[in-house]
Design a protein around this motif. Structure first.
Motif, PDB file in Angstrom:
ATOM      1  N   MET A   1       0.829  -1.202   0.000  1.00 17.18           N
ATOM      2  CA  MET A   1       0.000   0.000   0.000  1.00 17.18           C
ATOM      3  C   MET A   1       0.871   1.263   0.000  1.00 17.18           C
ATOM      4  O   MET A   1       0.567   2.248  -0.692  1.00 17.18           O
ATOM      5  CB  MET A   1      -0.951  -0.007   1.197  1.00 17.18           C
ATOM      6  CG  MET A   1      -2.034  -1.061   1.090  1.00 17.18           C
ATOM      7  SD  MET A   1      -3.113  -1.097   2.515  1.00 17.18           S
ATOM      8  CE  MET A   1      -3.972   0.448   2.327  1.00 17.18           C
ATOM      9  N   ARG A   2       1.960   1.256   0.739  1.00 16.56           N
ATOM     10  CA  ARG A   2       2.862   2.411   0.771  1.00 16.56           C
ATOM     11  C   ARG A   2       3.497   2.622  -0.606  1.00 16.56           C
ATOM     12  O   ARG A   2       3.629   3.746  -1.076  1.00 16.56           O
ATOM     13  CB  ARG A   2       3.939   2.190   1.825  1.00 16.56           C
ATOM     14  CG  ARG A   2       4.874   3.367   1.979  1.00 16.56           C
ATOM     15  CD  ARG A   2       5.894   3.132   3.044  1.00 16.56           C
ATOM     16  NE  ARG A   2       5.241   3.105   4.348  1.00 16.56           N
ATOM     17  CZ  ARG A   2       5.788   2.593   5.443  1.00 16.56           C
ATOM     18  NH1 ARG A   2       6.982   2.038   5.389  1.00 16.56           N
ATOM     19  NH2 ARG A   2       5.145   2.624   6.581  1.00 16.56           N
ATOM     20  N   GLU A   3       3.881   1.529  -1.264  1.00 17.87           N
ATOM     21  CA  GLU A   3       4.484   1.633  -2.591  1.00 17.87           C
ATOM     22  C   GLU A   3       3.471   2.173  -3.604  1.00 17.87           C
ATOM     23  O   GLU A   3       3.806   3.015  -4.443  1.00 17.87           O
ATOM     24  CB  GLU A   3       5.008   0.265  -3.036  1.00 17.87           C
ATOM     25  CG  GLU A   3       5.818   0.285  -4.306  1.00 17.87           C
ATOM     26  CD  GLU A   3       7.099   1.097  -4.178  1.00 17.87           C
ATOM     27  OE1 GLU A   3       7.509   1.686  -5.190  1.00 17.87           O
ATOM     28  OE2 GLU A   3       7.667   1.148  -3.079  1.00 17.87           O
ATOM     29  N   GLU A   4       2.226   1.716  -3.521  1.00 19.70           N
ATOM     30  CA  GLU A   4       1.184   2.224  -4.418  1.00 19.70           C
ATOM     31  C   GLU A   4       0.932   3.703  -4.172  1.00 19.70           C
ATOM     32  O   GLU A   4       0.732   4.485  -5.115  1.00 19.70           O
ATOM     33  CB  GLU A   4      -0.102   1.426  -4.241  1.00 19.70           C
ATOM     34  CG  GLU A   4      -0.039   0.031  -4.813  1.00 19.70           C
ATOM     35  CD  GLU A   4      -1.319  -0.753  -4.576  1.00 19.70           C
ATOM     36  OE1 GLU A   4      -2.279  -0.189  -4.022  1.00 19.70           O
ATOM     37  OE2 GLU A   4      -1.351  -1.933  -4.933  1.00 19.70           O
TER      38      GLU A   4
ATOM     39  N   GLN B   1       1.332   6.721  -6.911  1.00 15.97           N
ATOM     40  CA  GLN B   1       0.264   7.671  -7.215  1.00 15.97           C
ATOM     41  C   GLN B   1       0.724   9.102  -6.988  1.00 15.97           C
ATOM     42  O   GLN B   1       0.374  10.009  -7.741  1.00 15.97           O
ATOM     43  CB  GLN B   1      -0.981   7.369  -6.363  1.00 15.97           C
ATOM     44  CG  GLN B   1      -1.702   6.118  -6.792  1.00 15.97           C
ATOM     45  CD  GLN B   1      -2.906   5.826  -5.906  1.00 15.97           C
ATOM     46  OE1 GLN B   1      -3.148   6.509  -4.920  1.00 15.97           O
ATOM     47  NE2 GLN B   1      -3.649   4.784  -6.280  1.00 15.97           N
ATOM     48  N   ALA B   2       1.542   9.295  -5.948  1.00 13.31           N
ATOM     49  CA  ALA B   2       2.065  10.638  -5.684  1.00 13.31           C
ATOM     50  C   ALA B   2       2.998  11.069  -6.793  1.00 13.31           C
ATOM     51  O   ALA B   2       3.005  12.248  -7.193  1.00 13.31           O
ATOM     52  CB  ALA B   2       2.773  10.657  -4.334  1.00 13.31           C
ATOM     53  N   ARG B   3       3.801  10.173  -7.337  1.00 16.11           N
ATOM     54  CA  ARG B   3       4.701  10.488  -8.445  1.00 16.11           C
ATOM     55  C   ARG B   3       3.909  10.824  -9.715  1.00 16.11           C
ATOM     56  O   ARG B   3       4.249  11.736 -10.450  1.00 16.11           O
ATOM     57  CB  ARG B   3       5.640   9.318  -8.727  1.00 16.11           C
ATOM     58  CG  ARG B   3       6.805   9.252  -7.800  1.00 16.11           C
ATOM     59  CD  ARG B   3       7.822   8.211  -8.287  1.00 16.11           C
ATOM     60  NE  ARG B   3       8.237   7.430  -7.137  1.00 16.11           N
ATOM     61  CZ  ARG B   3       8.555   6.154  -7.149  1.00 16.11           C
ATOM     62  NH1 ARG B   3       8.524   5.499  -8.288  1.00 16.11           N
ATOM     63  NH2 ARG B   3       8.922   5.533  -6.054  1.00 16.11           N
ATOM     64  N   ASP B   4       2.842  10.008  -9.962  1.00 15.68           N
ATOM     65  CA  ASP B   4       2.033  10.232 -11.158  1.00 15.68           C
ATOM     66  C   ASP B   4       1.326  11.579 -11.092  1.00 15.68           C
ATOM     67  O   ASP B   4       1.183  12.266 -12.110  1.00 15.68           O
ATOM     68  CB  ASP B   4       1.004   9.109 -11.317  1.00 15.68           C
ATOM     69  CG  ASP B   4       1.662   7.769 -11.665  1.00 15.68           C
ATOM     70  OD1 ASP B   4       2.842   7.778 -12.084  1.00 15.68           O
ATOM     71  OD2 ASP B   4       1.012   6.727 -11.472  1.00 15.68           O
ATOM     72  N   ARG B   5       0.884  11.997  -9.937  1.00 15.99           N
ATOM     73  CA  ARG B   5       0.195  13.280  -9.781  1.00 15.99           C
ATOM     74  C   ARG B   5       1.164  14.452  -9.975  1.00 15.99           C
ATOM     75  O   ARG B   5       0.822  15.470 -10.552  1.00 15.99           O
ATOM     76  CB  ARG B   5      -0.435  13.381  -8.410  1.00 15.99           C
ATOM     77  CG  ARG B   5      -1.637  12.503  -8.246  1.00 15.99           C
ATOM     78  CD  ARG B   5      -2.257  12.696  -6.881  1.00 15.99           C
ATOM     79  NE  ARG B   5      -3.277  11.656  -6.653  1.00 15.99           N
ATOM     80  CZ  ARG B   5      -3.787  11.350  -5.498  1.00 15.99           C
ATOM     81  NH1 ARG B   5      -3.367  11.986  -4.418  1.00 15.99           N
ATOM     82  NH2 ARG B   5      -4.701  10.430  -5.391  1.00 15.99           N
ATOM     83  N   SER B   6       2.380  14.291  -9.463  1.00 13.79           N
ATOM     84  CA  SER B   6       3.349  15.392  -9.558  1.00 13.79           C
ATOM     85  C   SER B   6       3.945  15.488 -10.956  1.00 13.79           C
ATOM     86  O   SER B   6       4.411  16.551 -11.360  1.00 13.79           O
ATOM     87  CB  SER B   6       4.460  15.200  -8.541  1.00 13.79           C
ATOM     88  OG  SER B   6       5.208  14.038  -8.842  1.00 13.79           O
ATOM     89  N   ALA B   7       3.909  14.430 -11.726  1.00 14.05           N
ATOM     90  CA  ALA B   7       4.516  14.468 -13.055  1.00 14.05           C
ATOM     91  C   ALA B   7       3.603  15.001 -14.119  1.00 14.05           C
ATOM     92  O   ALA B   7       2.675  15.576 -14.089  1.00 14.05           O
ATOM     93  CB  ALA B   7       4.915  13.055 -13.469  1.00 14.05           C
TER      94      ALA B   7
END
Length: 101
Positions: free
Chosen positions: A88-91, A95-101
């Protein structure tokens, strides 16, 4: 400093000496086998009057087996919880990386 070195060498000497003595005693005990006498055999014999007070081996082994199974289940559950939290932490990181990119 020399005092500490001599102190440790004395301690190691005593340890090695005691180990040699224990080894000698265990070897000496193994070499001489003496059959128990009639009194020892009578003391080691099973007493029928004490039978009701003895624990039953089958029930004791069953309880041990249940305890072992419960231990394995608890350890497996803990490992599963750790795995789920890591996934869950990895997911969440992805998701945080995808939002910031």
């Amino acid at each position: 400093m020399a005092f500490l070195l001599s102190k440790t060498s004395i301690a190691s000497h005593f340890r090695s000496h005691s180990q040699k003595r224990e080894d000698f005693l265990s070897i000496a005990r193994r070499e001489f086998h003496i059959e128990p006498g009639p009194r020892e055999k009578a003391l080691l014999a099973e007493d029928p009057s004490l039978k009701p007070f003895k624990s039953y081996k089958k029930s004791v082994s069953r309880i041990k087996r249940i305890g072992d199974v419960l231990t394995v289940v608890v350890v497996a559950g803990c490992c599963y919880e750790i795995y789920v939290k890591a996934v869950m932490r990895e997911e969440a990181r992805k998701q945080a990386r995808d939002r910031s990119a």
